[in-house]
Design a protein around this motif. Structure first.
Motif, PDB file in Angstrom:
ATOM      1  N   GLY A 137     -19.434  21.068  -7.831  1.00 53.80           N
ATOM      2  CA  GLY A 137     -18.843  19.962  -7.088  1.00 53.80           C
ATOM      3  C   GLY A 137     -17.412  19.652  -7.476  1.00 53.80           C
ATOM      4  N   ALA A 138     -16.786  20.556  -8.248  1.00 57.91           N
ATOM      5  CA  ALA A 138     -15.415  20.315  -8.705  1.00 57.91           C
ATOM      6  C   ALA A 138     -14.454  21.305  -8.055  1.00 57.91           C
ATOM      7  N   GLN A 139     -13.239  20.827  -7.766  1.00 54.60           N
ATOM      8  CA  GLN A 139     -12.178  21.691  -7.255  1.00 54.60           C
ATOM      9  C   GLN A 139     -10.829  21.069  -7.567  1.00 54.60           C
ATOM     10  N   VAL A 140      -9.793  21.902  -7.518  1.00 52.54           N
ATOM     11  CA  VAL A 140      -8.422  21.423  -7.703  1.00 52.54           C
ATOM     12  C   VAL A 140      -7.596  21.857  -6.503  1.00 52.54           C
ATOM     13  N   ALA A 141      -6.465  21.165  -6.298  1.00 47.03           N
ATOM     14  CA  ALA A 141      -5.568  21.490  -5.188  1.00 47.03           C
ATOM     15  C   ALA A 141      -4.150  21.589  -5.717  1.00 47.03           C
ATOM     16  N   ARG A 159      -6.780  25.067  -2.245  1.00 43.78           N
ATOM     17  CA  ARG A 159      -7.850  24.509  -3.080  1.00 43.78           C
ATOM     18  C   ARG A 159      -8.577  25.633  -3.802  1.00 43.78           C
ATOM     19  N   PHE A 160      -9.003  25.311  -5.034  1.00 41.27           N
ATOM     20  CA  PHE A 160      -9.627  26.312  -5.887  1.00 41.27           C
ATOM     21  C   PHE A 160     -10.911  25.758  -6.477  1.00 41.27           C
ATOM     22  N   GLN A 161     -11.970  26.571  -6.421  1.00 42.78           N
ATOM     23  CA  GLN A 161     -13.270  26.205  -6.968  1.00 42.78           C
ATOM     24  C   GLN A 161     -13.307  26.482  -8.465  1.00 42.78           C
ATOM     25  N   SER A 162     -14.341  25.989  -9.130  1.00 38.56           N
ATOM     26  CA  SER A 162     -14.481  26.189 -10.573  1.00 38.56           C
ATOM     27  C   SER A 162     -14.702  27.666 -10.895  1.00 38.56           C
ATOM     28  N   LYS A 221      -0.564  32.001 -10.938  1.00 40.45           N
ATOM     29  CA  LYS A 221       0.353  31.546 -11.997  1.00 40.45           C
ATOM     30  C   LYS A 221       1.397  30.559 -11.496  1.00 40.45           C
ATOM     31  N   ASN A 222       1.861  30.720 -10.258  1.00 40.18           N
ATOM     32  CA  ASN A 222       2.931  29.852  -9.757  1.00 40.18           C
ATOM     33  C   ASN A 222       2.411  28.584  -9.072  1.00 40.18           C
ATOM     34  N   SER A 223       1.094  28.359  -9.059  1.00 39.89           N
ATOM     35  CA  SER A 223       0.540  27.152  -8.439  1.00 39.89           C
ATOM     36  C   SER A 223       0.808  25.929  -9.303  1.00 39.89           C
ATOM     37  N   GLN A 224       1.266  24.874  -8.656  1.00 39.00           N
ATOM     38  CA  GLN A 224       1.439  23.586  -9.333  1.00 39.00           C
ATOM     39  C   GLN A 224       0.284  22.703  -8.884  1.00 39.00           C
ATOM     40  N   ILE A 225      -0.695  22.524  -9.755  1.00 41.84           N
ATOM     41  CA  ILE A 225      -1.883  21.744  -9.413  1.00 41.84           C
ATOM     42  C   ILE A 225      -1.518  20.258  -9.430  1.00 41.84           C
ATOM     43  N   VAL A 226      -1.901  19.542  -8.353  1.00 40.67           N
ATOM     44  CA  VAL A 226      -1.540  18.130  -8.220  1.00 40.67           C
ATOM     45  C   VAL A 226      -2.740  17.192  -8.188  1.00 40.67           C
ATOM     46  N   SER A 227      -3.955  17.734  -7.943  1.00 44.47           N
ATOM     47  CA  SER A 227      -5.128  16.862  -7.920  1.00 44.47           C
ATOM     48  C   SER A 227      -6.379  17.614  -8.328  1.00 44.47           C
ATOM     49  N   ALA A 228      -7.326  16.850  -8.878  1.00 45.29           N
ATOM     50  CA  ALA A 228      -8.648  17.369  -9.228  1.00 45.29           C
ATOM     51  C   ALA A 228      -9.673  16.501  -8.510  1.00 45.29           C
ATOM     52  N   GLN A 229     -10.744  17.131  -8.031  1.00 47.75           N
ATOM     53  CA  GLN A 229     -11.783  16.404  -7.317  1.00 47.75           C
ATOM     54  C   GLN A 229     -13.148  16.684  -7.936  1.00 47.75           C
ATOM     55  N   PHE A 230     -14.051  15.719  -7.767  1.00 50.55           N
ATOM     56  CA  PHE A 230     -15.435  15.885  -8.197  1.00 50.55           C
ATOM     57  C   PHE A 230     -16.336  15.172  -7.196  1.00 50.55           C
ATOM     58  N   ALA A 231     -17.423  15.857  -6.806  1.00 53.47           N
ATOM     59  CA  ALA A 231     -18.432  15.258  -5.937  1.00 53.47           C
ATOM     60  C   ALA A 231     -19.809  15.610  -6.488  1.00 53.47           C
ATOM     61  N   PHE A 233     -21.936  18.329  -2.188  1.00 52.66           N
ATOM     62  CA  PHE A 233     -22.444  17.996  -0.854  1.00 52.66           C
ATOM     63  C   PHE A 233     -22.591  16.507  -0.586  1.00 52.66           C
ATOM     64  N   SER A 234     -22.370  15.654  -1.594  1.00 58.23           N
ATOM     65  CA  SER A 234     -22.510  14.214  -1.350  1.00 58.23           C
ATOM     66  C   SER A 234     -21.374  13.728  -0.451  1.00 58.23           C
ATOM     67  N   ASP A 235     -21.561  12.546   0.118  1.00 50.70           N
ATOM     68  CA  ASP A 235     -20.575  11.990   1.050  1.00 50.70           C
ATOM     69  C   ASP A 235     -19.335  11.454   0.342  1.00 50.70           C
ATOM     70  N   GLN A 236     -19.426  11.163  -0.948  1.00 58.47           N
ATOM     71  CA  GLN A 236     -18.297  10.619  -1.698  1.00 58.47           C
ATOM     72  C   GLN A 236     -17.703  11.679  -2.615  1.00 58.47           C
ATOM     73  N   THR A 237     -16.382  11.741  -2.633  1.00 58.99           N
ATOM     74  CA  THR A 237     -15.660  12.636  -3.523  1.00 58.99           C
ATOM     75  C   THR A 237     -14.661  11.806  -4.315  1.00 58.99           C
ATOM     76  N   GLY A 238     -14.609  12.031  -5.622  1.00 58.87           N
ATOM     77  CA  GLY A 238     -13.628  11.370  -6.458  1.00 58.87           C
ATOM     78  C   GLY A 238     -12.395  12.249  -6.580  1.00 58.87           C
ATOM     79  N   GLN A 239     -11.205  11.653  -6.573  1.00 61.92           N
ATOM     80  CA  GLN A 239      -9.964  12.433  -6.680  1.00 61.92           C
ATOM     81  C   GLN A 239      -9.012  11.780  -7.655  1.00 61.92           C
ATOM     82  N   TRP A 240      -8.436  12.598  -8.560  1.00 61.36           N
ATOM     83  CA  TRP A 240      -7.480  12.177  -9.569  1.00 61.36           C
ATOM     84  C   TRP A 240      -6.180  12.949  -9.375  1.00 61.36           C
TER      85      TRP A 240
END
Length: 192
Positions: A121-125, A131-134, A167-177, A182-189
């Motif tokens: 349930g985690a990914q980064v953007a 977007r990238f999965q764990s 290597k050149n990706s600048q990650i700006v957010s992390a998410q967890f659901a 599959f839940s309806d709510q996703t947390g984003q930092w």
């Protein structure tokens, strides 16, 4: 007349299903900044502008609900590593890639045990919206999050979730659901 009623009913049903679930949300408001219970209206006018919503960052806790009644977690992004090192010479990112990692703390604030594989349930953007999965790997920073978590109510789990990104990706957010994403709510930092 009956044909018009049936047609209108069919169009209304189609419009409602095309809108998606009204419960799908992305929560970016930290628990400490969440709106308080509704207060009685003030009798004096306030000249101060309304406070801006604070976006969640490292250290903030978001409360998320799962798919089933009684599933709820307080999820904290404890630490963020923009470059994570492997635990040994056998753990390294693929050529042209780097590892980033998020340390999450999950506290079961629901009324039932929570069973899941949190990495699903985690990914980064990144800044481009990719977007990238764990990714599974051992890092020097510490133990990874349990992949088969069964968390009783009131207890917590702490661990790193790893991501392999260009290597050149600048990650700006992390998410967890919850519920493997599959839940309806996703947390984003927001991360840097």
């Amino acid at each position: 007349m009956r044909t018009r009623t049936l047609t209108a009913t069919a169009l209304l049903a189609l419009a409602l299903t095309a809108c998606g679930s009204p419960d799908d949300t992305v929560n970016t408001t930290p628990k400490s900044a969440a709106p308080k219970a509704k207060e009685a209206p003030s009798t004096t006018a306030s000249s101060a502008p309304p406070a801006e919503k604070k976006a969640a960052t490292v250290g903030d806790t978001l409360t998320l609900k799962g798919m089933e009644d009684g599933e709820q977690l307080d999820v904290t992004l404890k630490q963020w590593l923009p470059t994570a090192k492997g635990a040994d010479e056998f753990n390294a990112p693929s050529e042209g890639k780097k590892w980033v990692a998020a340390q999450f703390e999950l506290v079961n604030t629901g009324t039932k045990a929570y069973a899941d594989s949190p990495q699903n349930g985690a990914q980064v953007a990144d800044a481009q919206g990719q977007r990238f999965q764990s990714y599974f790997g051992e890092i020097a920073a510490g133990p990874q999050m349990a992949s088969d978590l069964n968390l009783p109510k009131g207890e917590k789990a702490l661990g790193w979730i790893l991501f392999e990104v260009p290597k050149n990706s600048q990650i700006v957010s992390a998410q967890f659901a919850m519920n493997s994403g599959f839940s309806d709510q996703t947390g984003q930092w927001t991360v840097k």
